[in-house]
Design an enzyme around this catalytic site. Structure first.
Site, PDB file in Angstrom:
ATOM      1  N   ASP A  30       0.855  -1.184   0.000  1.00 14.15           N
ATOM      2  CA  ASP A  30       0.000   0.000   0.000  1.00 14.15           C
ATOM      3  C   ASP A  30       0.894   1.239   0.000  1.00 14.15           C
ATOM      4  O   ASP A  30       1.834   1.325   0.799  1.00 14.15           O
ATOM      5  CB  ASP A  30      -0.909  -0.002   1.226  1.00 14.15           C
ATOM      6  CG  ASP A  30      -1.788   1.236   1.302  1.00 14.15           C
ATOM      7  OD1 ASP A  30      -2.552   1.461   0.348  1.00 14.15           O
ATOM      8  OD2 ASP A  30      -1.727   1.960   2.317  1.00 14.15           O
ATOM      9  N   ASP A  70       1.342   5.300   0.502  1.00 10.59           N
ATOM     10  CA  ASP A  70       0.733   6.453   1.168  1.00 10.59           C
ATOM     11  C   ASP A  70       1.587   7.687   0.901  1.00 10.59           C
ATOM     12  O   ASP A  70       2.489   8.006   1.662  1.00 10.59           O
ATOM     13  CB  ASP A  70       0.617   6.170   2.673  1.00 10.59           C
ATOM     14  CG  ASP A  70      -0.164   7.254   3.400  1.00 10.59           C
ATOM     15  OD1 ASP A  70      -0.668   8.167   2.736  1.00 10.59           O
ATOM     16  OD2 ASP A  70      -0.261   7.177   4.640  1.00 10.59           O
ATOM     17  N   THR A  97     -11.008   8.851   4.816  1.00  9.40           N
ATOM     18  CA  THR A  97     -12.158   9.677   5.182  1.00  9.40           C
ATOM     19  C   THR A  97     -12.187   9.928   6.694  1.00  9.40           C
ATOM     20  O   THR A  97     -13.128   9.578   7.401  1.00  9.40           O
ATOM     21  CB  THR A  97     -13.469   9.029   4.710  1.00  9.40           C
ATOM     22  OG1 THR A  97     -13.484   7.636   5.111  1.00  9.40           O
ATOM     23  CG2 THR A  97     -13.602   9.111   3.202  1.00  9.40           C
ATOM     24  N   TYR A  98     -11.123  10.548   7.152  1.00  4.59           N
ATOM     25  CA  TYR A  98     -11.005  11.004   8.532  1.00  4.59           C
ATOM     26  C   TYR A  98     -10.091  12.234   8.526  1.00  4.59           C
ATOM     27  O   TYR A  98      -9.659  12.667   7.455  1.00  4.59           O
ATOM     28  CB  TYR A  98     -10.475   9.913   9.459  1.00  4.59           C
ATOM     29  CG  TYR A  98      -9.444   8.981   8.853  1.00  4.59           C
ATOM     30  CD1 TYR A  98      -8.145   9.408   8.602  1.00  4.59           C
ATOM     31  CD2 TYR A  98      -9.773   7.665   8.528  1.00  4.59           C
ATOM     32  CE1 TYR A  98      -7.201   8.559   8.054  1.00  4.59           C
ATOM     33  CE2 TYR A  98      -8.831   6.807   7.967  1.00  4.59           C
ATOM     34  CZ  TYR A  98      -7.553   7.251   7.736  1.00  4.59           C
ATOM     35  OH  TYR A  98      -6.620   6.411   7.183  1.00  4.59           O
TER      36      TYR A  98
END
Length: 337
Positions: free
Chosen positions: A27, A29, A93-94
């Site tokens: 992943d 970031d 979504t934070y």
């Protein structure tokens, strides 16, 4: 990412890391192309090139990346290309409010409310990607925070605030919430804490709001949920349990009385043994289980309406079970833990 040789070197390192530790994938970031930490306009193309370099290096292994929920930062991504390269798009979504804000808003609202930025909520973020950029919904993961955003100088929700007051974990919040009054924003579908005497405020998620986020994923047919981060959960993992419930929507035995043709699959989540009851389902029940990337992991025909099978050899995680018989077919989510 601006250098072809550096991209290849990083991609090779990702492939080596996956191989060394027998991982499912990687992943990425990058916070955030074109926007922060010295970003330049060239990042928009270079991000795509970096993702493609990693894809070429890791082959069929999973590749995902994290993205900001802010619309102007989403506009810095070549979604038409990136969504074809990545397996999952992890929308963070934070942090939709924090010490940088001017008002007491919510950390991770599910829907817009009476104040704050109407674009900063889970529903708006995902719809923006789907409507404006035609991003496939089945690749989108929403984010669920196991922490809160603290503020000082707050008299009311959506009122002015005087600064940040830390980011306490959900577990830590349980030890101090007695100093606050807890409220529920029925429009945003999230809780918050407020002490009007000390003028301290905490926006956070509780089991109720986390379960609703999981159910939102099911209802909107998106991919799943990422969490930041699991160590913030409380004793007995109440948030993780709530998320599993929302995603897997376990039903009781009484559910059979509501829909005779709907299979009952329990326990869900399960550790090993999974039971299936099909009322009026007849014989020749074909069962197919796939993982989250569509790979078949189990297939068998059962010639009875009630049967069980052992998932002991399965990796922990989310699966889809499809049952086909003379009544048609149905698919449900199951969680192995």
């Amino acid at each position: 990412a601006a250098s072809s040789s550096a991209r290849q070197k990083f991609a090779s390192a990702c492939a080596g890391f996956i191989s060394s530790y027998n991982l499912d994938g990687v992943d990425i970031d990058w916070e955030y192309p074109c926007a922060d930490n010295g970003g330049t306009p060239a990042d928009k193309v270079n991000f795509t090139l970096l993702m493609q370099s990693i894809r070429n290096a890791i082959g069929g292994k999973l590749l995902s990346a994290c993205f900001s929920p802010a619309q102007f930062k989403m506009d810095f991504i070549e979604w038409d290309k990136v969504s074809n390269i990545l397996d999952m798009l992890n929308m963070m979504t934070y942090d939709m409010t924090g010490s940088w804000d001017k008002i007491a808003y919510h950390n991770s609202p599910l829907y817009p409310s009476d104040g704050g930025d109407p674009t900063l909520n889970v529903n708006a973020v995902v719809n923006y990607l789907i409507v404006k950029y035609n991003v496939p919904r089945n690749k989108i993961n929403i984010g669920a925070p196991f922490y809160g955003q603290g503020m000082i100088g707050v008299s009311q929700l959506f009122g002015p605030m005087g600064g940040g007051d830390g980011t306490p974990t959900y577990a830590a919040i349980q030890g101090i919430k007695g100093n606050y009054t807890e409220y529920w924003d029925a429009k945003a579908q999230v809780p918050y804490l407020l002490n009007t005497s000390t003028k301290k405020y905490i926006s956070f998620d509780n089991p109720r709001s986390i379960e609703l986020k999981g159910q939102w994923v099911v209802d909107n047919k998106t991919r799943g949920v990422i969490v930041w981060e699991t160590s913030g959960d409380g004793a007995g993992t109440p948030l993780a349990n709530a998320l599993a419930k929302g995603l897997c929507n376990p039903v009781s035995i009484n559910a059979l009385e509501q829909d005779a043709k709907q299979p009952l699959i329990y326990p869900n989540p399960t550790h090993n043994l999974l039971n299936v009851i099909i009322k009026d389902g007849g014989s020749k029940n074909q069962v197919l289980i796939t993982n989250t990337i569509g790979q078949e992991v189990f297939s068998k025909q059962f010639n009875e309406g009630t049967f069980s099978f052992d998932m002991e050899g399965f990796d922990n995680g989310l699966y889809f079970i499809r049952i086909t018989n003379e009544n048609g077919s149905t698919t449900q989510k199951i969680l192995k833990n």
